[in-house]
Motif scaffolding. Structure first.
Motif, short mmCIF file in Angstrom:
data_model
loop_
_atom_site.label_atom_id
_atom_site.label_comp_id
_atom_site.label_asym_id
_atom_site.label_seq_id
_atom_site.Cartn_x
_atom_site.Cartn_y
_atom_site.Cartn_z
N ARG A 152 0.69 7.87 -3.94
CA ARG A 152 -0.53 7.14 -3.61
C ARG A 152 -1.70 8.09 -3.49
O ARG A 152 -1.52 9.30 -3.35
CB ARG A 152 -0.36 6.37 -2.29
N SER A 166 0.82 -1.21 0.00
CA SER A 166 0.00 0.00 0.00
C SER A 166 0.85 1.26 0.00
O SER A 166 0.39 2.33 -0.38
CB SER A 166 -0.91 0.01 1.23
N ASP A 170 -11.96 2.67 -2.11
CA ASP A 170 -11.09 1.58 -1.67
C ASP A 170 -11.50 1.09 -0.29
O ASP A 170 -11.47 -0.12 -0.02
CB ASP A 170 -9.62 2.02 -1.65
N ILE A 215 -4.81 2.56 6.53
CA ILE A 215 -3.93 2.52 5.36
C ILE A 215 -4.30 3.63 4.37
O ILE A 215 -3.43 4.31 3.82
CB ILE A 215 -3.99 1.14 4.66
N GLU A 216 -5.60 3.82 4.15
CA GLU A 216 -6.04 4.89 3.23
C GLU A 216 -5.63 6.26 3.76
O GLU A 216 -5.21 7.13 2.98
CB GLU A 216 -7.55 4.83 3.00
N HIS A 247 -7.62 -5.17 -3.58
CA HIS A 247 -8.13 -4.72 -2.28
C HIS A 247 -9.04 -5.78 -1.67
O HIS A 247 -8.92 -6.11 -0.48
CB HIS A 247 -8.91 -3.40 -2.43
N GLN A 283 -2.03 6.68 3.04
CA GLN A 283 -1.79 6.94 1.62
C GLN A 283 -2.11 8.38 1.24
O GLN A 283 -1.55 8.90 0.28
CB GLN A 283 -2.63 5.99 0.76
#
Length: 147
Positions: free
Chosen positions: A103, A28, A109, A93-94, A53, A97
């Protein structure tokens, strides 16, 4: 016919969860070589990144469910915790990013991650109705799965 599968020691199950989470984090954060070369996944219906994903977070949910299978809590509480931990990790994680130049942050997602977790939790619930787990502390404890 009953199917019996081993429940390996908890430290090994937790190590598997940490490994899966680390692989998801790595891919990621670091752009993979050739990323973007695939536009669609199998059958050409869904973008390739969505398949990744979905599979990654389904895998994380399954390893979490396996790690906590012998919990003293009711199944619904364990599976709810698995779902929430998986989705929470995906959201984290998003957010990570969002601060990286290569990213992007995408709510879509997060939704795909949650769908992967739901599918995995549902499949795990179905699996545990037909499978009996036994404690396997050593290789000699392993049994033939179908009797």
């Amino acid at each position: 016919m009953s199917v019996r599968l081993p429940l390996v020691p908890r430290w090994l199950r937790v190590s598997a969860v940490i490994t899966v989470a680390a692989v998801i984090l790595y891919y990621s954060v670091v752009p993979a070589p050739g990323s973007g070369s695939f536009r669609t996944g199998p059958l050409g219906l869904v973008p390739f990144s969505d398949w990744l994903h979905l599979l990654a977070y389904a895998g994380l949910a399954v390893t979490l469910a396996y790690a906590f299978h012998d919990s003293l809590r009711p199944d619904w509480q364990v599976l709810l915790a698995v779902f929430l931990l998986t989705v929470g990790y995906g959201v984290s994680i998003e957010l990570l990013q969002a601060g990286l130049p290569d990213r992007t942050f995408a709510i879509a997602d997060m939704i795909v991650n949650a769908v992967g977790a739901v599918i995995a939790v549902g499949m795990w619930r179905g699996l545990t109705r037909y499978v009996r787990f036994y404690q396997a502390r050593a290789v000699s404890d392993l049994e033939v799965p179908v009797q």
